[in-house]
Write a protein that holds these residues in place. Structure first.
Motif, PDB file in Angstrom:
ATOM      1  N   THR A   1       0.797  -1.217   0.000  1.00 45.27           N
ATOM      2  CA  THR A   1       0.000   0.000   0.000  1.00 45.27           C
ATOM      3  C   THR A   1       0.834   1.275   0.000  1.00 45.27           C
ATOM      4  OG1 THR A   1      -0.163  -0.078   2.395  1.00 45.27           O
ATOM      5  CG2 THR A   1      -1.934  -1.119   1.141  1.00 45.27           C
ATOM      6  N   VAL A   2       2.117   1.185   0.314  1.00 48.12           N
ATOM      7  CA  VAL A   2       2.996   2.357   0.298  1.00 48.12           C
ATOM      8  C   VAL A   2       4.327   1.978  -0.349  1.00 48.12           C
ATOM      9  CG1 VAL A   2       1.997   3.399   2.371  1.00 48.12           C
ATOM     10  CG2 VAL A   2       3.962   1.898   2.590  1.00 48.12           C
ATOM     11  N   THR A   3       4.997   2.977  -0.870  1.00 47.72           N
ATOM     12  CA  THR A   3       6.352   2.764  -1.372  1.00 47.72           C
ATOM     13  C   THR A   3       7.270   2.616  -0.165  1.00 47.72           C
ATOM     14  OG1 THR A   3       5.893   4.112  -3.322  1.00 47.72           O
ATOM     15  CG2 THR A   3       8.209   3.751  -2.755  1.00 47.72           C
ATOM     16  N   PRO A   4       8.050   1.550  -0.088  1.00 53.68           N
ATOM     17  CA  PRO A   4       8.946   1.370   1.054  1.00 53.68           C
ATOM     18  C   PRO A   4       9.918   2.546   1.202  1.00 53.68           C
ATOM     19  CG  PRO A   4       8.728  -0.658  -0.162  1.00 53.68           C
ATOM     20  CD  PRO A   4       8.074   0.415  -0.994  1.00 53.68           C
ATOM     21  N   TYR A   5      10.327   2.780   2.420  1.00 56.33           N
ATOM     22  CA  TYR A   5      11.223   3.876   2.765  1.00 56.33           C
ATOM     23  C   TYR A   5      12.639   3.540   2.283  1.00 56.33           C
ATOM     24  CZ  TYR A   5      13.295   7.501   5.770  1.00 56.33           C
ATOM     25  OH  TYR A   5      13.971   8.586   6.256  1.00 56.33           O
ATOM     26  N   ALA A   6      13.039   4.137   1.184  1.00 55.66           N
ATOM     27  CA  ALA A   6      14.302   3.814   0.522  1.00 55.66           C
ATOM     28  C   ALA A   6      15.538   3.977   1.416  1.00 55.66           C
ATOM     29  CB  ALA A   6      14.441   4.631  -0.752  1.00 55.66           C
ATOM     30  N   PRO A   7      15.654   5.068   2.211  1.00 56.58           N
ATOM     31  CA  PRO A   7      16.843   5.171   3.079  1.00 56.58           C
ATOM     32  C   PRO A   7      16.963   3.987   4.052  1.00 56.58           C
ATOM     33  CG  PRO A   7      15.790   7.304   2.894  1.00 56.58           C
ATOM     34  CD  PRO A   7      14.854   6.294   2.254  1.00 56.58           C
ATOM     35  N   ALA A   8      15.839   3.483   4.532  1.00 57.47           N
ATOM     36  CA  ALA A   8      15.885   2.331   5.442  1.00 57.47           C
ATOM     37  C   ALA A   8      16.364   1.078   4.716  1.00 57.47           C
ATOM     38  CB  ALA A   8      14.518   2.094   6.070  1.00 57.47           C
ATOM     39  N   ALA A   9      15.994   0.941   3.447  1.00 55.04           N
ATOM     40  CA  ALA A   9      16.452  -0.213   2.677  1.00 55.04           C
ATOM     41  C   ALA A   9      17.972  -0.217   2.558  1.00 55.04           C
ATOM     42  CB  ALA A   9      15.803  -0.207   1.290  1.00 55.04           C
ATOM     43  N   LEU A  10      18.556   0.951   2.265  1.00 58.70           N
ATOM     44  CA  LEU A  10      20.019   1.029   2.179  1.00 58.70           C
ATOM     45  C   LEU A  10      20.663   0.842   3.550  1.00 58.70           C
ATOM     46  CD1 LEU A  10      20.901   3.783  -0.447  1.00 58.70           C
ATOM     47  CD2 LEU A  10      21.016   1.312  -0.652  1.00 58.70           C
ATOM     48  N   ARG A  11      20.049   1.431   4.583  1.00 63.96           N
ATOM     49  CA  ARG A  11      20.592   1.245   5.941  1.00 63.96           C
ATOM     50  C   ARG A  11      20.602  -0.241   6.304  1.00 63.96           C
ATOM     51  NH1 ARG A  11      16.636   3.333   9.817  1.00 63.96           N
ATOM     52  NH2 ARG A  11      15.731   1.321   9.309  1.00 63.96           N
ATOM     53  N   ASP A  12      19.478  -0.924   6.091  1.00 61.92           N
ATOM     54  CA  ASP A  12      19.393  -2.352   6.424  1.00 61.92           C
ATOM     55  C   ASP A  12      20.445  -3.155   5.659  1.00 61.92           C
ATOM     56  OD1 ASP A  12      17.231  -1.574   7.965  1.00 61.92           O
ATOM     57  OD2 ASP A  12      15.723  -2.589   6.714  1.00 61.92           O
ATOM     58  N   PHE A  13      20.641  -2.807   4.397  1.00 59.70           N
ATOM     59  CA  PHE A  13      21.649  -3.509   3.600  1.00 59.70           C
ATOM     60  C   PHE A  13      23.055  -3.261   4.151  1.00 59.70           C
ATOM     61  CE2 PHE A  13      24.846  -3.289   0.224  1.00 59.70           C
ATOM     62  CZ  PHE A  13      24.841  -4.611  -0.194  1.00 59.70           C
ATOM     63  N   LEU A  14      23.403  -2.001   4.372  1.00 57.72           N
ATOM     64  CA  LEU A  14      24.768  -1.673   4.808  1.00 57.72           C
ATOM     65  C   LEU A  14      25.100  -2.256   6.181  1.00 57.72           C
ATOM     66  CD1 LEU A  14      25.073   1.974   3.494  1.00 57.72           C
ATOM     67  CD2 LEU A  14      26.384  -0.020   2.719  1.00 57.72           C
ATOM     68  N   ILE A  15      24.164  -2.204   7.122  1.00 61.06           N
ATOM     69  CA  ILE A  15      24.491  -2.748   8.457  1.00 61.06           C
ATOM     70  C   ILE A  15      24.558  -4.273   8.460  1.00 61.06           C
ATOM     71  CG2 ILE A  15      23.642  -0.706   9.676  1.00 61.06           C
ATOM     72  CD1 ILE A  15      21.155  -2.283  10.456  1.00 61.06           C
ATOM     73  N   GLY A  16      24.170  -4.880   7.350  1.00 67.00           N
ATOM     74  CA  GLY A  16      24.332  -6.323   7.192  1.00 67.00           C
ATOM     75  C   GLY A  16      25.634  -6.710   6.513  1.00 67.00           C
ATOM     76  N   GLN A  17      26.484  -5.729   6.202  1.00 68.77           N
ATOM     77  CA  GLN A  17      27.755  -5.981   5.518  1.00 68.77           C
ATOM     78  C   GLN A  17      28.914  -5.843   6.506  1.00 68.77           C
ATOM     79  OE1 GLN A  17      27.442  -6.951   2.247  1.00 68.77           O
ATOM     80  NE2 GLN A  17      25.276  -6.709   2.772  1.00 68.77           N
ATOM     81  N   PRO A  18      29.559  -6.942   6.887  1.00 66.72           N
ATOM     82  CA  PRO A  18      30.663  -6.868   7.854  1.00 66.72           C
ATOM     83  C   PRO A  18      31.777  -5.906   7.444  1.00 66.72           C
ATOM     84  CG  PRO A  18      30.024  -9.147   7.481  1.00 66.72           C
ATOM     85  CD  PRO A  18      29.264  -8.317   6.482  1.00 66.72           C
ATOM     86  N   GLU A  19      32.056  -5.821   6.164  1.00 65.79           N
ATOM     87  CA  GLU A  19      33.098  -4.913   5.674  1.00 65.79           C
ATOM     88  C   GLU A  19      32.750  -3.463   6.040  1.00 65.79           C
ATOM     89  OE1 GLU A  19      35.574  -4.384   1.487  1.00 65.79           O
ATOM     90  OE2 GLU A  19      33.756  -5.587   1.519  1.00 65.79           O
ATOM     91  N   PHE A  20      31.463  -3.140   6.003  1.00 65.35           N
ATOM     92  CA  PHE A  20      30.995  -1.800   6.365  1.00 65.35           C
ATOM     93  C   PHE A  20      30.991  -1.617   7.888  1.00 65.35           C
ATOM     94  CE2 PHE A  20      27.554   1.109   7.531  1.00 65.35           C
ATOM     95  CZ  PHE A  20      27.914   2.242   6.832  1.00 65.35           C
ATOM     96  N   THR A  21      30.437  -2.576   8.616  1.00 60.63           N
ATOM     97  CA  THR A  21      30.332  -2.425  10.076  1.00 60.63           C
ATOM     98  C   THR A  21      31.681  -2.530  10.780  1.00 60.63           C
ATOM     99  OG1 THR A  21      29.699  -4.763  10.311  1.00 60.63           O
ATOM    100  CG2 THR A  21      27.917  -3.125  10.189  1.00 60.63           C
ATOM    101  N   ASN A  22      32.705  -2.986  10.078  1.00 61.34           N
ATOM    102  CA  ASN A  22      34.063  -2.912  10.639  1.00 61.34           C
ATOM    103  C   ASN A  22      34.541  -1.466  10.696  1.00 61.34           C
ATOM    104  OD1 ASN A  22      34.326  -5.656  11.036  1.00 61.34           O
ATOM    105  ND2 ASN A  22      35.358  -6.011   9.086  1.00 61.34           N
TER     106      ASN A  22
END
Length: 148
Positions: free
Chosen positions: A3-24
């Motif tokens: 019913t709504v367009t997903p919140y794009a910044p949250a999609a990128l945030r969720d992706f990046l915090i799932g990347q160990p190379e980034f969270t290092n």
């Protein structure tokens, strides 16, 4: 149907915090889709939608800006200059996001893919005063969000 367009910044945030190379480089709690905190002692990342276009409600193309904020060397410490560290994190983010395959957004029927559109671009933010500069690097991503 979503019913709504997903919140794009949250999609990128969720992706990046799932990347160990980034969270290092950036702790999970230092990645936000809202404002930067008053006190920053290490790298901090914000994500915001700066544009959202598309002619079809089922296919949107948000432009998401990633800002890396790094305090001055006296606060940060370490062996890498703050402006270089901001650049490195922004560049890493760009590479990770650009190489990502199509991602599903949480448990919805929506999916996204992004291309690295611009950056890193550097800046020094002195709004907090000349004694508390924040070194900043910016990247922008054009996302293609398919909403079902």
């Amino acid at each position: 149907m979503t019913t709504v367009t997903p919140y794009a910044p949250a999609a990128l945030r969720d992706f990046l915090i799932g990347q160990p190379e980034f969270t290092n480089q950036v702790p999970v709690e230092s990645v936000s889709t809202s404002d930067i905190p008053d006190k920053i002692t290490g790298p901090f990342v914000t994500l915001a939608a700066v544009s959202n276009f598309g002619q079809d409600p089922m296919l949107r193309k948000p432009l998401v800006q990633l800002d890396v904020w790094v305090p001055k060397w006296e606060i940060l410490g370490g062996d890498i200059a703050p402006d270089e560290l901001a650049w490195n994190i922004a560049d890493l983010s760009g590479r990770l996001v650009h190489k990502a395959r199509i991602q599903r957004f949480r448990d919805t029927q929506s999916s996204w893919r992004a291309t690295w559109d611009e950056g890193p671009i550097t800046d020094v933010d002195t709004e907090r005063g000349p004694d508390l500069p924040l070194f900043r690097a910016i990247c922008r991503f054009e996302m293609k969000f398919t909403v079902r």
